[in-house]
Design an enzyme around this catalytic site. Structure first.
Site, short mmCIF file in Angstrom:
data_model
loop_
_atom_site.label_atom_id
_atom_site.label_comp_id
_atom_site.label_asym_id
_atom_site.label_seq_id
_atom_site.Cartn_x
_atom_site.Cartn_y
_atom_site.Cartn_z
CB SER A 7 -0.89 0.01 1.25
OG SER A 7 -1.36 1.32 1.47
CG HIS A 32 -3.95 -1.64 -1.47
ND1 HIS A 32 -5.05 -2.40 -1.79
CD2 HIS A 32 -4.30 -0.89 -0.40
CE1 HIS A 32 -6.03 -2.13 -0.95
NE2 HIS A 32 -5.61 -1.21 -0.09
CG ASP A 34 -5.08 2.19 1.27
OD1 ASP A 34 -6.05 1.41 1.16
OD2 ASP A 34 -3.96 1.83 1.63
CG MET A 36 -8.35 6.77 2.97
SD MET A 36 -7.49 6.68 4.54
CE MET A 36 -6.66 5.09 4.36
CG HIS A 65 -9.23 -0.04 -0.19
ND1 HIS A 65 -8.59 -0.30 1.01
CD2 HIS A 65 -10.55 -0.10 0.07
CE1 HIS A 65 -9.50 -0.49 1.95
NE2 HIS A 65 -10.70 -0.36 1.41
CG MET A 67 -11.46 2.96 2.40
SD MET A 67 -9.90 2.90 3.30
CE MET A 67 -8.76 2.98 1.91
CG MET A 136 -11.33 -2.93 5.63
SD MET A 136 -9.82 -2.39 4.80
CE MET A 136 -8.75 -1.87 6.13
CG ASP A 174 -6.13 -3.14 3.36
OD1 ASP A 174 -5.04 -2.88 3.88
OD2 ASP A 174 -6.78 -2.30 2.69
C1 DX5 Z 1 -6.11 1.21 5.97
C2 DX5 Z 1 -5.73 0.94 4.53
C3 DX5 Z 1 -4.62 -0.03 4.41
C4 DX5 Z 1 -3.34 0.43 5.06
C5 DX5 Z 1 -2.54 -0.78 5.44
O1 DX5 Z 1 -7.22 2.01 6.01
O2 DX5 Z 1 -6.83 0.43 3.80
O3 DX5 Z 1 -4.41 -0.42 3.07
O4 DX5 Z 1 -2.57 1.23 4.23
O5 DX5 Z 1 -1.44 -0.35 6.17
P1 DX5 Z 1 -0.68 -1.35 7.16
O6 DX5 Z 1 -0.22 -2.51 6.36
O7 DX5 Z 1 0.44 -0.51 7.69
O8 DX5 Z 1 -1.66 -1.76 8.22
ZN ZN Z 2 -6.44 -0.50 1.72
#
Ligand code: DX5
Ligand code: ZN
Length: 222
Positions: A7, A32, A34, A36, A65, A67, A136, A174
């Site tokens: 990620s 990946h 993320d 947000m 991903h 969110m 998750m 994840d």
């Molecule tokens: C959290 C994200 C993850 C995050 C994982 O909200 O969706 O993808 O980046 O990070 P680690 O591996 O550090 O938990």
């Molecule tokens: Zn993620």
């Protein structure tokens, strides 16, 4: 063998191109991203512009991903930017079936994500539409959190269900993946592991990625 999707949330954004190339050269299977929006999760990260920039620097699958609220308004922009797989959260979709249809019609893979407290039954009527289920294993929003072990039974159940379907469905896990939680997740049925801090937080990215793939142990040479 399990696939590793680093990620970029934990990457050094002042050298993003270099970071992406380095993990790709170190054996990352997917990347990946993320996304947000500060509403579905308590953090704001990146938009299609960053996806587009990462696309220019990489040749492996880009896994977005999302969110974000009302993902149906934005999936097109992320696909246009270069996402090869778009995952939306059930908790953020009123018309989940419609969003998944929209993603598939655009010719990319569709994924659906569940927060740790969301039961698998939410997927009951969309299993045939998905290429990936993201479970998750932390409450989304930030990297570097601790793996929630209660998710393991959900991974097992999802894996069983996925194997009964006509189309292949990846089970992605994840959050909080490191060398001690990775074997547990793989044993339970994970086929793709997202790893932020346990890859980008390490100096030797190749060693870090290999460490996450250590289960099951490679056969001993005689
Ligand atoms: C959290 C994200 C993850 C995050 C994982 O909200 O969706 O993808 O980046 O990070 P680690 O591996 O550090 O938990
Ligand atoms: Zn993620």
């Amino acid at each position: 063998m399990v696939k590793i999707a680093p990620s970029i949330l934990s990457a050094d954004f002042s050298h993003l191109g270099r970071e992406v190339q380095e993990v790709e050269g170190s054996g990352a299977d997917w990347l990946h991203l993320d996304v947000m929006d500060g509403r579905v999760v308590p953090n704001i990260t990146m938009g299609p512009l960053v996806v587009e920039a990462v696309k220019k620097e990489s040749s492996i699958l880009l896994d977005a991903h999302l969110m974000i609220e009302e993902p149906e308004k934005h999936v097109e922009a992320f696909i246009k930017a270069g996402a090869d797989l778009v995952t939306v959260h059930v908790e953020a979709c009123i018309h989940l079936h419609r969003v998944l249809d929209k993603i598939k019609e655009s010719g990319v893979k569709a994924g659906v994500a569940l927060n740790p407290a969301t039961p698998l039954v939410q997927l009951e009527y969309v299993w045939n539409q998905v290429d990936l289920v993201l479970l998750m294993s932390v409450n989304p929003g930030f990297g570097g959190q601790k793996f929630i072990p209660e998710v393991l039974s959900k991974i097992e159940e999802a894996s069983r269900r996925a194997k009964s379907l006509k189309q292949p469905v990846e089970i992605q896990v994840d959050g909080g993946i490191n060398s001690s939680s990775a074997p547990e997740a793989i044993k339970a049925g994970a086929t793709v592991l997202v790893a932020g801090s346990s890859v980008f937080g390490q100096k030797d990215r190749q060693k870090a990625i290999q460490a996450l793939k250590m289960y099951p142990a490679p056969p001993k040479k005689v």
